[in-house]
Write a protein that holds these residues in place. Structure first.
Motif, PDB file in Angstrom:
ATOM      1  N   ASN A  55       0.808  -1.216   0.000  1.00 49.46           N
ATOM      2  CA  ASN A  55       0.000   0.000   0.000  1.00 49.46           C
ATOM      3  C   ASN A  55       0.843   1.270   0.000  1.00 49.46           C
ATOM      4  O   ASN A  55       0.312   2.370   0.199  1.00 49.46           O
ATOM      5  CB  ASN A  55      -0.959  -0.005   1.196  1.00 49.46           C
ATOM      6  N   ASP A  56       2.124   1.122  -0.216  1.00 47.72           N
ATOM      7  CA  ASP A  56       3.026   2.261  -0.331  1.00 47.72           C
ATOM      8  C   ASP A  56       3.081   2.663  -1.811  1.00 47.72           C
ATOM      9  O   ASP A  56       3.420   1.842  -2.662  1.00 47.72           O
ATOM     10  CB  ASP A  56       4.420   1.864   0.162  1.00 47.72           C
ATOM     11  N   PRO A  57       2.743   3.904  -2.146  1.00 47.13           N
ATOM     12  CA  PRO A  57       2.736   4.306  -3.557  1.00 47.13           C
ATOM     13  C   PRO A  57       4.091   4.186  -4.236  1.00 47.13           C
ATOM     14  O   PRO A  57       4.158   4.110  -5.466  1.00 47.13           O
ATOM     15  CB  PRO A  57       2.252   5.755  -3.524  1.00 47.13           C
ATOM     16  N   ARG A  58       5.153   4.139  -3.452  1.00 49.77           N
ATOM     17  CA  ARG A  58       6.465   3.946  -4.062  1.00 49.77           C
ATOM     18  C   ARG A  58       6.612   2.530  -4.611  1.00 49.77           C
ATOM     19  O   ARG A  58       7.401   2.291  -5.526  1.00 49.77           O
ATOM     20  CB  ARG A  58       7.577   4.209  -3.039  1.00 49.77           C
ATOM     21  N   TYR A  59       5.843   1.599  -4.069  1.00 46.20           N
ATOM     22  CA  TYR A  59       5.910   0.191  -4.479  1.00 46.20           C
ATOM     23  C   TYR A  59       5.060  -0.069  -5.718  1.00 46.20           C
ATOM     24  O   TYR A  59       5.507  -0.702  -6.674  1.00 46.20           O
ATOM     25  CB  TYR A  59       5.465  -0.697  -3.324  1.00 46.20           C
ATOM     26  N   MET A  60       3.823   0.413  -5.692  1.00 48.15           N
ATOM     27  CA  MET A  60       2.983   0.325  -6.890  1.00 48.15           C
ATOM     28  C   MET A  60       1.903   1.387  -6.809  1.00 48.15           C
ATOM     29  O   MET A  60       1.267   1.571  -5.768  1.00 48.15           O
ATOM     30  CB  MET A  60       2.374  -1.077  -7.063  1.00 48.15           C
ATOM     31  N   SER A  61       1.707   2.104  -7.929  1.00 48.51           N
ATOM     32  CA  SER A  61       0.710   3.178  -7.939  1.00 48.51           C
ATOM     33  C   SER A  61       0.561   3.771  -9.330  1.00 48.51           C
ATOM     34  O   SER A  61       1.459   3.662 -10.172  1.00 48.51           O
ATOM     35  CB  SER A  61       1.121   4.300  -6.961  1.00 48.51           C
ATOM     36  N   GLU A  62      -0.578   4.396  -9.531  1.00 52.07           N
ATOM     37  CA  GLU A  62      -0.791   5.151 -10.763  1.00 52.07           C
ATOM     38  C   GLU A  62       0.213   6.310 -10.853  1.00 52.07           C
ATOM     39  O   GLU A  62       0.640   6.687 -11.950  1.00 52.07           O
ATOM     40  CB  GLU A  62      -2.224   5.691 -10.807  1.00 52.07           C
ATOM     41  N   LYS A  63       0.580   6.841  -9.714  1.00 50.60           N
ATOM     42  CA  LYS A  63       1.559   7.940  -9.678  1.00 50.60           C
ATOM     43  C   LYS A  63       2.880   7.474 -10.289  1.00 50.60           C
ATOM     44  O   LYS A  63       3.496   8.193 -11.087  1.00 50.60           O
ATOM     45  CB  LYS A  63       1.767   8.399  -8.236  1.00 50.60           C
ATOM     46  N   ASN A  64       3.313   6.268  -9.924  1.00 50.33           N
ATOM     47  CA  ASN A  64       4.532   5.721 -10.518  1.00 50.33           C
ATOM     48  C   ASN A  64       4.398   5.623 -12.034  1.00 50.33           C
ATOM     49  O   ASN A  64       5.304   5.978 -12.786  1.00 50.33           O
ATOM     50  CB  ASN A  64       4.817   4.317  -9.972  1.00 50.33           C
ATOM     51  N   LEU A  65       3.244   5.110 -12.473  1.00 47.17           N
ATOM     52  CA  LEU A  65       3.021   4.898 -13.903  1.00 47.17           C
ATOM     53  C   LEU A  65       3.120   6.207 -14.675  1.00 47.17           C
ATOM     54  O   LEU A  65       3.764   6.285 -15.729  1.00 47.17           O
ATOM     55  CB  LEU A  65       1.661   4.243 -14.130  1.00 47.17           C
ATOM     56  N   VAL A  66       2.498   7.250 -14.136  1.00 42.09           N
ATOM     57  CA  VAL A  66       2.509   8.552 -14.805  1.00 42.09           C
ATOM     58  C   VAL A  66       3.911   9.148 -14.820  1.00 42.09           C
ATOM     59  O   VAL A  66       4.373   9.682 -15.832  1.00 42.09           O
ATOM     60  CB  VAL A  66       1.516   9.516 -14.122  1.00 42.09           C
ATOM     61  N   GLU A  67       4.609   9.038 -13.681  1.00 44.02           N
ATOM     62  CA  GLU A  67       5.898   9.718 -13.552  1.00 44.02           C
ATOM     63  C   GLU A  67       7.061   8.950 -14.174  1.00 44.02           C
ATOM     64  O   GLU A  67       8.026   9.551 -14.647  1.00 44.02           O
ATOM     65  CB  GLU A  67       6.194   9.986 -12.071  1.00 44.02           C
ATOM     66  N   THR A  68       6.975   7.612 -14.164  1.00 43.88           N
ATOM     67  CA  THR A  68       8.129   6.823 -14.613  1.00 43.88           C
ATOM     68  C   THR A  68       7.829   5.886 -15.775  1.00 43.88           C
ATOM     69  O   THR A  68       8.757   5.379 -16.408  1.00 43.88           O
ATOM     70  CB  THR A  68       8.680   5.968 -13.458  1.00 43.88           C
ATOM     71  N   GLY A  69       6.543   5.618 -16.032  1.00 48.76           N
ATOM     72  CA  GLY A  69       6.179   4.637 -17.041  1.00 48.76           C
ATOM     73  C   GLY A  69       6.056   3.234 -16.501  1.00 48.76           C
ATOM     74  O   GLY A  69       5.674   2.305 -17.215  1.00 48.76           O
ATOM     75  N   ASP A  70       6.361   3.046 -15.210  1.00 41.92           N
ATOM     76  CA  ASP A  70       6.259   1.747 -14.547  1.00 41.92           C
ATOM     77  C   ASP A  70       5.272   1.833 -13.392  1.00 41.92           C
ATOM     78  O   ASP A  70       5.460   2.641 -12.469  1.00 41.92           O
ATOM     79  CB  ASP A  70       7.619   1.302 -13.993  1.00 41.92           C
ATOM     80  N   TYR A  71       4.227   1.003 -13.422  1.00 43.74           N
ATOM     81  CA  TYR A  71       3.274   0.965 -12.306  1.00 43.74           C
ATOM     82  C   TYR A  71       3.960   0.489 -11.033  1.00 43.74           C
ATOM     83  O   TYR A  71       3.759   1.042  -9.958  1.00 43.74           O
ATOM     84  CB  TYR A  71       2.105   0.038 -12.665  1.00 43.74           C
ATOM     85  N   PHE A  72       4.779  -0.540 -11.168  1.00 38.60           N
ATOM     86  CA  PHE A  72       5.546  -1.022 -10.020  1.00 38.60           C
ATOM     87  C   PHE A  72       6.844  -0.230  -9.900  1.00 38.60           C
ATOM     88  O   PHE A  72       7.537   0.003 -10.902  1.00 38.60           O
ATOM     89  CB  PHE A  72       5.858  -2.513 -10.158  1.00 38.60           C
ATOM     90  N   GLY A  73       7.162   0.150  -8.682  1.00 35.66           N
ATOM     91  CA  GLY A  73       8.368   0.942  -8.444  1.00 35.66           C
ATOM     92  C   GLY A  73       9.601   0.063  -8.388  1.00 35.66           C
ATOM     93  O   GLY A  73      10.137  -0.226  -7.308  1.00 35.66           O
ATOM     94  N   PHE A  74      10.083  -0.348  -9.542  1.00 37.48           N
ATOM     95  CA  PHE A  74      11.222  -1.268  -9.587  1.00 37.48           C
ATOM     96  C   PHE A  74      12.476  -0.653  -8.961  1.00 37.48           C
ATOM     97  O   PHE A  74      13.231  -1.343  -8.274  1.00 37.48           O
ATOM     98  CB  PHE A  74      11.503  -1.693 -11.023  1.00 37.48           C
TER      99      PHE A  74
END
Length: 283
Positions: free
Chosen positions: A63-82
């Motif tokens: 549940n940490d947005p750094r781990y997986m989030s729409e925010k990650n997808l928009v900012e980095t192109g990856d839903y999961f924060g690899f």
């Protein structure tokens, strides 16, 4: 040669984590690991001999947005924060034992799909390079960018070879343990037209890969058919959930994840003695 084969399945990988933790606790090792997507990520803690680590990552950070989030997808192109997963988590928050990982002699193969050709590749990596390969194997269509390794762009291996038991057998494995994240009898339905069209549009510059995406359900079902035959003949040993796995691909309910992890542990413990007998059989 004894081989361990791990299916992917996004957050269903906590089932695999439960199985692997039982293997670690009972000092059951293999000469080679062939892993896909979430299975490749779970394999990292198995190879570093750290039971409980993969499950902790899911339970504590799902549940940490750094781990997986729409925010990650928009900012980095990856839903999961690899980067977060193999960076801060692996080095500080739930540290990976890099020394143990580097010392482990087990061969590791991450299954990936080549973006240009649509073909399967089996990246053999050692030590810390395993993390990079596992991330490439976990880069799902539409919600992840391709990952470039040695000049080649790769994506999720589950698209092209979701359960790589055939590769293990071709490489000479006499005993193969396969851990799946779907129950026996499960088969994929055809993709919804909206998803299929979105994939075709998104990867229109990569026609071979787009064609592969259209065939993914058939590829998966064919592999399951073959696996059932091999299992029934005693040629491979399979550990699978006993009933339908109902968690979502990006599940956020920690209680559900914990229940699935415990299911993996129970299934592995129930079959532990039979597995030991299988692994000792003559080649």
């Amino acid at each position: 040669m004894k081989a361990l084969v791990l299916e992917g399945g996004s957050l269903r990988g906590v089932y695999t984590a439960g199985v692997l933790d039982v293997l670690t606790e009972n000092t059951i090792g293999f000469d080679a690991v062939y892993a896909v997507s979430a299975g490749a990520l779970a394999a990292i803690s198995y190879l570093s001999h750290q039971p409980g680590r993969t499950a902790r990552i899911s339970f504590e950070y799902v549940n940490d947005p750094r781990y997986m989030s729409e925010k990650n997808l928009v900012e980095t192109g990856d839903y999961f924060g690899f980067d977060f997963l193999i960076g801060e988590i692996s080095h500080e928050l739930i540290p990976l034992d890099f020394d143990a990982l580097n010392r482990n002699p087990t061969r590791f193969f991450a299954v990936v799909a080549e973006l240009e050709t649509g073909k399967a590749a089996f990246l053999e990596k050692k030590g810390e390079e395993i993390l990079e390969a596992a991330v490439a194997s976990s880069s799902l269509p539409l919600i992840a960018l391709p990952k470039e390794i040695d000049g080649v762009k790769y994506m999720d291996g589950g698209i092209v070879c979701p359960i790589p038991f055939k590769k293990a057998l071709e490489d000479g494995a006499g005993q193969v343990l396969v851990v799946t994240t779907r129950e026996r009898g499960f088969r994929k339905a055809p993709k919804a037209p909206k998803i299929l069209q979105a994939e075709q549009n998104h990867y229109s510059n990569y026609p071979a890969f787009a064609d592969l995406l259209a065939r993914t359900p058939d590829i998966y079902n064919e592999q399951l058919d073959e696996l059932d035959v091999l299992s029934d003949n005693g040629e491979v040993f399979v550990i699978s959930p006993k009933g339908p796995v109902t968690i979502a691909p990006q599940e956020r309910d920690v209680d559900k994840l914990k229940a699935l992890y415990e299911e993996g542990r129970r299934d592995a413990l129930k079959q532990l003695n039979a597995l030991k007998v299988y692994l000792k059989k003559s080649l």
